[in-house]
Design a protein around this motif. Structure first.
Motif, mmCIF file in Angstrom:
data_model
loop_
_atom_site.group_PDB
_atom_site.id
_atom_site.type_symbol
_atom_site.label_atom_id
_atom_site.label_comp_id
_atom_site.label_asym_id
_atom_site.label_seq_id
_atom_site.Cartn_x
_atom_site.Cartn_y
_atom_site.Cartn_z
ATOM 1 N N GLY A 161 5.539 -11.023 16.982
ATOM 2 C CA GLY A 161 6.827 -11.760 17.474
ATOM 3 C C GLY A 161 7.033 -13.328 18.011
ATOM 4 N N ALA A 162 8.371 -13.579 17.610
ATOM 5 C CA ALA A 162 8.680 -14.241 17.787
ATOM 6 C C ALA A 162 8.029 -14.923 19.697
ATOM 7 C CB ALA A 162 9.949 -14.821 18.169
ATOM 8 N N VAL A 163 7.294 -15.888 19.348
ATOM 9 C CA VAL A 163 7.099 -16.055 21.084
ATOM 10 C C VAL A 163 7.536 -17.038 21.595
ATOM 11 C CG1 VAL A 163 4.628 -17.757 21.936
ATOM 12 C CG2 VAL A 163 4.354 -16.420 19.610
ATOM 13 N N LEU A 164 9.000 -18.492 20.941
ATOM 14 C CA LEU A 164 9.407 -19.470 22.054
ATOM 15 C C LEU A 164 10.685 -18.653 21.905
ATOM 16 C CD1 LEU A 164 7.694 -22.614 20.129
ATOM 17 C CD2 LEU A 164 6.849 -21.420 21.977
ATOM 18 N N GLU A 165 11.126 -18.071 23.014
ATOM 19 C CA GLU A 165 12.028 -18.150 23.288
ATOM 20 C C GLU A 165 13.293 -19.155 24.238
ATOM 21 O OE1 GLU A 165 13.401 -15.185 23.749
ATOM 22 O OE2 GLU A 165 11.835 -14.058 23.404
ATOM 23 N N PRO A 166 14.536 -18.888 24.065
ATOM 24 C CA PRO A 166 15.092 -20.565 24.017
ATOM 25 C C PRO A 166 15.520 -20.418 25.227
ATOM 26 C CG PRO A 166 16.530 -18.488 22.285
ATOM 27 C CD PRO A 166 15.155 -18.478 23.327
ATOM 28 N N GLY A 167 15.095 -22.345 25.961
ATOM 29 C CA GLY A 167 15.251 -22.424 27.746
ATOM 30 C C GLY A 167 13.855 -22.096 27.999
ATOM 31 N N THR A 168 13.207 -21.471 27.614
ATOM 32 C CA THR A 168 11.245 -21.938 28.102
ATOM 33 C C THR A 168 10.983 -22.862 28.160
ATOM 34 O OG1 THR A 168 11.203 -19.082 27.446
ATOM 35 C CG2 THR A 168 9.286 -20.430 28.170
ATOM 36 N N ALA A 169 10.466 -23.115 29.125
ATOM 37 C CA ALA A 169 9.995 -24.543 29.073
ATOM 38 C C ALA A 169 8.662 -24.762 28.810
ATOM 39 C CB ALA A 169 9.629 -24.730 30.746
ATOM 40 N N TYR A 170 8.124 -26.106 28.087
ATOM 41 C CA TYR A 170 6.854 -26.176 27.941
ATOM 42 C C TYR A 170 5.623 -25.688 27.997
ATOM 43 C CZ TYR A 170 6.441 -31.106 30.061
ATOM 44 O OH TYR A 170 5.798 -31.710 31.168
ATOM 45 N N ASP A 171 5.644 -25.597 29.754
ATOM 46 C CA ASP A 171 4.657 -25.843 30.491
ATOM 47 C C ASP A 171 4.674 -24.151 30.784
ATOM 48 O OD1 ASP A 171 6.832 -26.560 32.548
ATOM 49 O OD2 ASP A 171 5.677 -28.269 33.120
ATOM 50 N N ALA A 172 5.320 -23.477 30.379
ATOM 51 C CA ALA A 172 5.788 -22.413 30.940
ATOM 52 C C ALA A 172 4.396 -21.355 30.296
ATOM 53 C CB ALA A 172 6.986 -21.000 31.137
ATOM 54 N N ASP A 173 4.233 -19.945 31.274
ATOM 55 C CA ASP A 173 2.677 -19.289 29.959
ATOM 56 C C ASP A 173 3.637 -18.579 29.308
ATOM 57 O OD1 ASP A 173 0.608 -20.035 32.159
ATOM 58 O OD2 ASP A 173 0.974 -18.234 33.465
ATOM 59 N N LYS A 174 3.333 -18.414 28.680
ATOM 60 C CA LYS A 174 3.766 -17.830 26.975
ATOM 61 C C LYS A 174 2.842 -16.325 26.663
ATOM 62 C CE LYS A 174 6.124 -21.677 25.553
ATOM 63 N NZ LYS A 174 5.220 -22.981 26.471
ATOM 64 N N VAL A 175 3.725 -15.325 26.320
ATOM 65 C CA VAL A 175 2.181 -15.360 24.946
ATOM 66 C C VAL A 175 1.912 -15.097 23.757
ATOM 67 C CG1 VAL A 175 2.644 -12.086 24.649
ATOM 68 C CG2 VAL A 175 3.933 -12.444 26.826
ATOM 69 N N PRO A 176 1.056 -15.616 23.776
ATOM 70 C CA PRO A 176 0.882 -16.184 22.190
ATOM 71 C C PRO A 176 0.896 -14.853 20.921
ATOM 72 C CG PRO A 176 -1.473 -15.209 23.230
ATOM 73 C CD PRO A 176 -0.294 -15.079 24.574
ATOM 74 N N HIS A 177 0.855 -13.409 21.072
ATOM 75 C CA HIS A 177 0.449 -12.637 20.375
ATOM 76 C C HIS A 177 1.536 -11.400 20.638
ATOM 77 C CE1 HIS A 177 -2.434 -15.001 18.133
ATOM 78 N NE2 HIS A 177 -3.148 -14.914 19.138
ATOM 79 N N PRO A 178 3.481 -11.535 20.983
ATOM 80 C CA PRO A 178 3.849 -10.860 20.941
ATOM 81 C C PRO A 178 4.069 -9.422 19.945
ATOM 82 C CG PRO A 178 5.378 -12.189 20.590
ATOM 83 C CD PRO A 178 3.537 -12.898 20.764
ATOM 84 N N ASN A 179 4.474 -8.289 20.500
ATOM 85 C CA ASN A 179 4.706 -7.364 19.690
ATOM 86 C C ASN A 179 3.476 -7.085 18.711
ATOM 87 O OD1 ASN A 179 6.431 -6.562 21.508
ATOM 88 N ND2 ASN A 179 8.138 -7.879 20.603
ATOM 89 N N LEU A 180 2.583 -7.313 18.805
ATOM 90 C CA LEU A 180 1.620 -7.407 17.057
ATOM 91 C C LEU A 180 1.399 -6.038 16.699
ATOM 92 C CD1 LEU A 180 -1.794 -8.744 18.898
ATOM 93 C CD2 LEU A 180 -0.027 -9.769 16.877
ATOM 94 N N THR A 181 1.704 -5.859 15.588
ATOM 95 C CA THR A 181 1.206 -4.684 14.146
ATOM 96 C C THR A 181 0.512 -4.837 13.455
ATOM 97 O OG1 THR A 181 3.219 -5.461 13.427
ATOM 98 C CG2 THR A 181 3.696 -3.594 15.108
#
Length: 294
Positions: free
Chosen positions: A200-220
């Motif tokens: 799924g999408a990794v970059l959510e609107p409004g999330t700061a560039y230096d915030a932790d992110k889930v690199p591989h969400p909703n894997l199938t």
């Protein structure tokens, strides 16, 4: 006299070795052993490792390389001079800088439109659509963010931070299809298509560039279309030293016209997602052992 078993280094980084974050690594090491070789998990920056004692070093989860890119490329060149390295140092050097997308585009490969802003360049950002800003050396959406034209000041601060760090920025349109169709990753090993996944999408609107992110969400697991396979194969054919590749991952998204485009080409340390495709484990292990004894 019978030949002794090939000795193979599966190369990771300290953070992964300590955390066990690479869930594929112990499974792959065991599979390589069962395929008839000696597998040793080592960290790329461990000064005690004697690389010339291996028949092959396979870069697996060196997932700290993107913020140590120059150091990592120098290691790859040293290692490659002492033993066979997969993928080779020349490929590593080319692929650690995402300006390779320009090379693919010049070769006629459909890629996501990309502009590059080096330190000193003006903040020329889109005013008519959502876009993404990220560094040319990065992985796992580290230091990447998604912006709208109304977010101009935030995006400029992001650019200023990157440029102060000596980093070149990439500016790409946000591919809206990711929100519905996701991103597909096609894996190749030993020169053949292995399997694919969708995330799924990794970059959510409004999330700061230096915030932790889930690199591989909703894997199938994913069954690629003929068009996706064709684009992936075109991208791999355009890689310098393409015949030397042991492994590759081609990340695809759909353009506004619905046709697949290359988002990234992962030739250094791609997550293989073997935990989603257990049948691929012996295939990968056998390809590694074959590469070690050729």
């Amino acid at each position: 006299m019978a030949r002794t078993a090939a000795r193979i280094a599966l190369v990771t980084c300290r953070e992964v070795a300590e955390s066990g974050y690479d869930r594929d690594l112990p499974v792959l090491a065991d599979a390589v052993e069962r395929a008839g070789a000696d597998a040793v998990v080592v960290c790329w920056d461990d000064p005690e490792v004697e690389w010339d004692g291996f028949d092959l070093a396979v870069i697996r989860s060196t997932w700290d390389y993107s913020w140590r890119a120059a150091e990592f490329v120098a290691w790859a060149e040293r290692c490659g001079a002492l033993t066979a390295l997969a993928n080779p140092a020349a490929v590593v050097r080319w692929n650690t800088d995402k300006r390779y997308l320009g090379d693919l585009a010049a070769a006629g490969v459909p890629v996501v439109d990309t502009r590059y802003l080096a330190p000193g360049d003006p903040a020329d950002l889109p005013a008519d659509r959502e876009y993404v800003v990220k560094p040319t050396s990065g992985a796992g959406a580290r230091n990447a963010a998604r912006y709208t034209p109304e977010d101009h000041e935030r995006a400029v601060r992001h650019l200023e931070w990157m440029h102060a760090e000596g980093l070149t920025a990439m500016v790409q349109p946000y591919m809206r299809s990711i929100d519905t169709a996701g991103e597909r990753a096609l894996l190749f090993y030993g020169g053949r298509f292995l399997h694919a996944i969708r995330k799924g999408a990794v970059l959510e609107p409004g999330t700061a560039y230096d915030a932790d992110k889930v690199p591989h969400p909703n894997l199938t697991p994913w069954e690629p279309t003929a068009a996706e396979l064709a684009v992936a194969e075109r991208a791999l054919a355009a890689v310098p030293d393409a015949l030397e590749l042991l492994y590759a991952r081609v990340d695809l998204v759909d353009g506004d016209d619905g046709a697949p485009r290359v988002m990234e080409l992962e030739l250094v340390e791609p997550n293989l997602f073997l935990f989603l495709h257990e049948a691929s484990v012996p295939v990968v292990a056998e390809a590694i052992v074959k590469a070690a004894i050729r």
